[in-house]
Each structure stands twice: as C-alpha cells, then as structure tokens.
Motif scaffolding. Structure first.
Motif, PDB file in Angstrom:
ATOM      1  N   LEU A  26      47.499  44.143  42.185  1.00 56.17           N
ATOM      2  CA  LEU A  26      47.744  44.320  43.615  1.00 56.17           C
ATOM      3  C   LEU A  26      46.852  43.329  44.355  1.00 56.17           C
ATOM      4  N   VAL A  27      47.425  42.578  45.278  1.00 54.19           N
ATOM      5  CA  VAL A  27      46.662  41.617  46.063  1.00 54.19           C
ATOM      6  C   VAL A  27      47.040  41.795  47.525  1.00 54.19           C
ATOM      7  N   ALA A  28      46.075  41.640  48.417  1.00 58.40           N
ATOM      8  CA  ALA A  28      46.323  41.855  49.840  1.00 58.40           C
ATOM      9  C   ALA A  28      45.480  40.902  50.665  1.00 58.40           C
ATOM     10  N   ALA A  40      41.733  40.329  48.915  1.00 56.58           N
ATOM     11  CA  ALA A  40      41.150  40.999  47.752  1.00 56.58           C
ATOM     12  C   ALA A  40      42.241  41.281  46.745  1.00 56.58           C
ATOM     13  N   ALA A  41      41.859  41.434  45.503  1.00 57.51           N
ATOM     14  CA  ALA A  41      42.829  41.705  44.441  1.00 57.51           C
ATOM     15  C   ALA A  41      42.236  42.693  43.449  1.00 57.51           C
ATOM     16  N   ARG A  42      43.112  43.474  42.841  1.00 58.85           N
ATOM     17  CA  ARG A  42      42.734  44.384  41.757  1.00 58.85           C
ATOM     18  C   ARG A  42      43.782  44.249  40.666  1.00 58.85           C
ATOM     19  N   GLY A  43      43.384  44.475  39.430  1.00 58.19           N
ATOM     20  CA  GLY A  43      44.297  44.320  38.321  1.00 58.19           C
ATOM     21  C   GLY A  43      44.336  42.890  37.834  1.00 58.19           C
ATOM     22  N   LYS A  44      45.256  42.606  36.938  1.00 57.04           N
ATOM     23  CA  LYS A  44      45.299  41.311  36.279  1.00 57.04           C
ATOM     24  C   LYS A  44      46.704  40.711  36.284  1.00 57.04           C
ATOM     25  N   VAL A  45      46.730  39.380  36.351  1.00 55.50           N
ATOM     26  CA  VAL A  45      47.931  38.580  36.094  1.00 55.50           C
ATOM     27  C   VAL A  45      47.523  37.570  35.043  1.00 55.50           C
ATOM     28  N   ASP A  46      48.121  37.652  33.870  1.00 53.24           N
ATOM     29  CA  ASP A  46      47.743  36.769  32.754  1.00 53.24           C
ATOM     30  C   ASP A  46      46.236  36.855  32.469  1.00 53.24           C
ATOM     31  N   THR A  52      45.113  34.143  46.112  1.00 52.58           N
ATOM     32  CA  THR A  52      45.994  34.046  47.283  1.00 52.58           C
ATOM     33  C   THR A  52      47.141  33.069  47.085  1.00 52.58           C
ATOM     34  N   LEU A  53      47.185  32.372  45.940  1.00 53.68           N
ATOM     35  CA  LEU A  53      48.310  31.487  45.636  1.00 53.68           C
ATOM     36  C   LEU A  53      49.186  32.025  44.505  1.00 53.68           C
ATOM     37  N   THR A  54      48.861  33.184  43.965  1.00 52.72           N
ATOM     38  CA  THR A  54      49.676  33.792  42.920  1.00 52.72           C
ATOM     39  C   THR A  54      50.976  34.312  43.529  1.00 52.72           C
ATOM     40  N   GLN A  55      52.088  33.915  42.933  1.00 51.61           N
ATOM     41  CA  GLN A  55      53.388  34.300  43.488  1.00 51.61           C
ATOM     42  C   GLN A  55      53.808  35.700  43.040  1.00 51.61           C
ATOM     43  N   TYR A  56      54.433  36.418  43.977  1.00 48.57           N
ATOM     44  CA  TYR A  56      55.106  37.690  43.726  1.00 48.57           C
ATOM     45  C   TYR A  56      56.481  37.604  44.384  1.00 48.57           C
ATOM     46  N   ARG A  57      57.401  38.373  43.879  1.00 51.80           N
ATOM     47  CA  ARG A  57      58.719  38.406  44.522  1.00 51.80           C
ATOM     48  C   ARG A  57      58.616  39.238  45.799  1.00 51.80           C
ATOM     49  N   HIS A 193      52.454  33.037  38.518  1.00 48.52           N
ATOM     50  CA  HIS A 193      53.185  34.128  39.153  1.00 48.52           C
ATOM     51  C   HIS A 193      53.026  35.400  38.340  1.00 48.52           C
ATOM     52  N   ALA A 194      53.202  36.512  39.023  1.00 48.58           N
ATOM     53  CA  ALA A 194      53.107  37.815  38.363  1.00 48.58           C
ATOM     54  C   ALA A 194      54.437  38.146  37.697  1.00 48.58           C
ATOM     55  N   THR A 195      54.374  38.787  36.548  1.00 53.54           N
ATOM     56  CA  THR A 195      55.556  39.349  35.905  1.00 53.54           C
ATOM     57  C   THR A 195      55.815  40.726  36.496  1.00 53.54           C
ATOM     58  N   GLY A 196      57.069  41.015  36.780  1.00 55.96           N
ATOM     59  CA  GLY A 196      57.408  42.324  37.326  1.00 55.96           C
ATOM     60  C   GLY A 196      57.495  43.377  36.232  1.00 55.96           C
ATOM     61  N   TYR A 197      56.953  44.571  36.532  1.00 55.86           N
ATOM     62  CA  TYR A 197      56.955  45.652  35.552  1.00 55.86           C
ATOM     63  C   TYR A 197      57.432  46.955  36.182  1.00 55.86           C
TER      64      TYR A 197
END
Length: 458
Positions: A26-28, A40-46, A52-57, A193-197
């Motif tokens: 989660l990023v906000a 701020a961000a919590r959790g992991k992507v890769d 702030t540049l990590t892509q989400y749909r 980018h984040a993978t959707g789960y």
C-alpha cells in the motif's frame, strides 16, 4: 514540509490500513497547493517497499481523464454536452442519450458490457461492443437516475476517437498526460510495477490476478499510474489545471450533476468526477478498482489538500476512507492558513454599486471583487448568495449558487447613477420596495403601514 507529528499520524493511518486490510503493498501520498508534500508505503513490491514511481492499476480513475478530453472538445466547440450521442457516434440503440448523461452516469446504460466479465476478459473492438448493446442494455430512462455505467465510458472513448480522428488513448496522452508531466501513466504496466493479487479471505495467501487490454472498454479503467503522477492529477482536479483546461471548466466538472440515491445522500457524480461528503468536507476525485488493485484520488478544493492511495489487492482495503482520512488528518493537524489580506486592484468605477440593496424587505450586500466581479450576499443569515462575472454594458453573469447562469443588470436613473438591480426579474432597490423602481406587482401608494391597512380603514 509537514510537522513530524503530522507525518507520524499519516503513517500510522497507512500502516493500520495495510495491516488490517492485508494488502500485499500500500502506498499513499498527500498533496497540498499542487505539490506532493508527503508519501509513505507499507508492504513489498518485488521484495522492496514501493516508492512514488511504482505503478499500480488505477481502474476507473481512467474515466476522469477521458472526461477531461471530452470537456476539451466541448470548450473547443466540437460538441455540446446536450448533444445526443447520435450526432457524433451514430448507429447505437441509445443514440438519444446526451454526452452529459454519459459523463454523469445518468444515461441509463447497463453497468457492465454483455458477455464475460470485462475486467478479467480481453476486450474486443468498438463494433463488437456496440453489436452487444441491444435495446435491453438500456436499463433506465435517460436522465432518470444515477446508474454507474462502465459501458458509458467505453462509448465516450469511441466519441473521443471519432472527433479526434485517432485512438482515445492517443488523445489522452497528447492532451492530458504529456502536458501535465504524467510520464509514468501508461495503458499497460511499464517499468517497476506491482502485481495484482487476490488475498484469500480465510488464510494469509495470495492469488495473482490477470492483467489484460480491455479493448473498447479500456476507457472505463485501463490506465496504470503512480503516486507522483496522480499527485499532479489530484492538483488538477483541485483547480491547478495548467494549460489543459480552464479552472472554470474543471469547477463545472466538480458540480454534482446527479445524486447517488442508493444510500444516504452523501455522494454524487459530476462530469467525470465522484463527489463525496465525508469528515465535514466535500471531496472530488475518483476511486478505481480492477482485479488485483484498488486506487483513489481525492481533493478538498476549499483547502487544496488532497491525497492518493494505491493497493495491489482486489478487496479488503477501504481505499476511499483511507484517502479521506489522510486529507482530514493533515487539515486537522496543520490547518491551511488563509491567504494574507492585501488591498486589491479593482475597478473603482464599480464602487458606486457597492453597499446595501434590498430584495423586497430582505437586505443584501454587494461587494466588488477583482477583475470586475461582483458578490451579492444576504446581509444577515444564509440565503441566496452568488458571484457574478462582467459581461459588459452593466450586465454580469451569475457563477454559482441560486443565480448561476442568470444575468444581473444595473438600472440607472436619468443622471446615470445606479438606481436598481434586475436579477432574473427580481428587482433589488436601495430601500425596501422603492416605489420609484420597477418592482414587479408595483408598490402600494399608501406605503409602509403600522399594521394591515385594510384593517385600519375598517
């Protein structure tokens, strides 16, 4: 810069939502006066925290961006919002539906495209989509009610394509994304980018969700973005529009065209924007969801405080409440200070219009604003207050409130002095019911009486 105590309160809200909602990441971010001031961000992507540049749909936030292109077409004179769809995209079973009704989800079209669930099924062409939309896919009389329609924005994407002579996505890129510097907003994931789960409801395990091209339905929810880019878009929604649209047009998009009558009247929809009232604030923006993703952008135009949030989970995170809470937390901990008052350059020839006027017995104050604008407000209590923009020749156009769109005209006496105001047939006079003014219905020649004149004569 925010105070450390404010930043910690914001971080705690994000951390709590990520943990309780069991989001893989989660990023906000928080936006103030057009700038990203905190993230701020919590959790992991890769195996690393998203940035702030990590892509989400972003799902249905795509709709707002498509709507901005439609409003550009309106402002250019290429279409009118009251135009029936048939005028620009002939050959549908709902051609009498207007452009404005499609933008505001009041056209009555089915919520989802026929066939397989479009959010998990690769999409087809416009011709294939249109062929599937028979008379039975019109669920309500156009204009009857708010009925959220993903299909309606697929139709608007085709409208843009017809009027721009190319794919809707090309228009979005060249007219919205590039001018606003949103270089990390794309149709498919690009770069980190984040993978959707999907997260199992009864176990802490995840299932990857598919990602695809939605074809003709793509204008309803195709785009991917990041905190940096959506922070810029959030500022745009709040009125920092650059050269993309005039701020008045974006303010028009934020006006409630319909009310969501499915629950308490605390939400509605404008021309491409969701509107919600929460925490005592009226917010504008949009939520987004696609399998594996949740997203939200909201701003309070009154304070210029906005927020964005992304999570790579199909459900479980209260993305709208999180975003609204970030805005409220920032404004509660660090209220925005009012701008310093300074003498302003105004047209001094308008000073003779200022002061006390009366609509019947009700007192109003007329003030001069910069750029020749006027403000007419009740002298006491609430009531019909509006601002007016000059049209020339002693005429002003109402911009908001009850008198939005109506014309205020100054009536002058033989010496050229302001004598009365005519506002949509309501006559305002310097004294209550001035008998020398053209008051509709006239003024009793006996004037003001201590009690009912008919009773006193008896």
């Amino acid at each position: 810069m925010l105070l450390p105590t404010t930043e910690f309160a914001l971080l705690r809200r994000v951390a709590t939502e990520q943990a309780s909602g069991r989001a893989p990441s989660l990023v906000a971010g928080l936006v103030r006066h057009g700038e990203l001031v905190w993230s701020a961000a919590r959790g992991k992507v890769d195996d690393a925290a998203p940035d702030t540049l990590t892509q989400y749909r972003i799902g249905s936030i795509t709709k707002s961006i498509v709507a901005a292109v439609v409003l550009r077409l309106r402002d250019e004179g290429r279409l009118d919002l009251n135009d029936p769809l048939d005028r620009h995209v002939p050959g549908t079973h709902f051609g009498s539906t207007t452009v404005a009704q499609l933008l505001s989800h009041s056209g009555g079209l089915t919520s989802e495209s026929p066939g397989g669930w479009w959010e998990r099924t690769p999409g087809g062409s416009w011709d294939e989509l249109n062929a599937s939309l028979g008379p039975d896919e019109v669920k309500h009389r156009a204009g009857r009610r708010f009925h959220y329609s993903n299909v309606g924005y697929g139709v608007l994407g085709e409208l843009v394509a017809r009027l721009r002579g190319g794919p809707w996505l090309d228009a979005v890129r060249s007219e919205i994304l590039q001018p606003l510097g949103m270089s990390h907003t794309t149709a498919r994931p690009s770069g980190r980018h984040a993978t959707g789960y999907a997260v199992h409801p009864f176990a802490d395990v995840v299932l990857p969700e598919p990602e695809h091209d939605a074809g003709a339905m793509a204008p309803a929810g195709q785009l991917w973005s990041c905190v940096d880019d959506l922070a810029r878009w959030t500022a745009f929604v709040g009125g920092d529009t650059g050269e993309v649209l005039h701020p008045d047009t974006v303010a028009e998009m934020r006006e409630a065209a319909v009310i969501d009558d499915s629950g308490p009247w605390n939400s509605g929809y404008g021309l491409g924007f969701q509107l919600v009232q929460v925490n005592g604030k009226r917010l504008a923006g949009h939520t987004g969801s696609m399998p594996g993703f949740l997203a939200c952008t909201m701003i309070d135009p009154a304070t210029s405080t906005g927020a964005v949030a992304f999570a790579n989970t199909t459900s479980g995170v209260g993305i709208l409440s999180l975003t609204a809470d970030l805005i409220a937390t920032a404004d509660d901990h660090e209220p925005v200070l009012p701008a310093e008052w300074q003498p302003a350059a105004v047209d001094t020839s308008l000073l003779e219009l200022t002061g006390l006027w009366h609509w019947g017995p009700s007192p109003y104050h007329l003030r001069v604003l910069p750029n020749g604008w006027l403000d007419l407000s009740p002298a006491v209590g609430g009531g019909r207050a509006s601002r007016f923009r000059p049209l020339g020749d002693d005429r002003w156009l109402g911009l908001d409130g009850y008198y939005s769109g109506e014309t205020l005209t100054v009536g002058r006496d033989a010496d050229g002095r302001p004598h009365h105001l005519d506002l949509a047939t309501f006559v305002f006079t310097r004294t209550p019911y001035d008998p020398s003014a053209p008051v509709p219905g006239g003024v009793d020649e006996r004037g003001w009486q201590p009690n009912d004149p008919t009773t006193s004569e008896a």
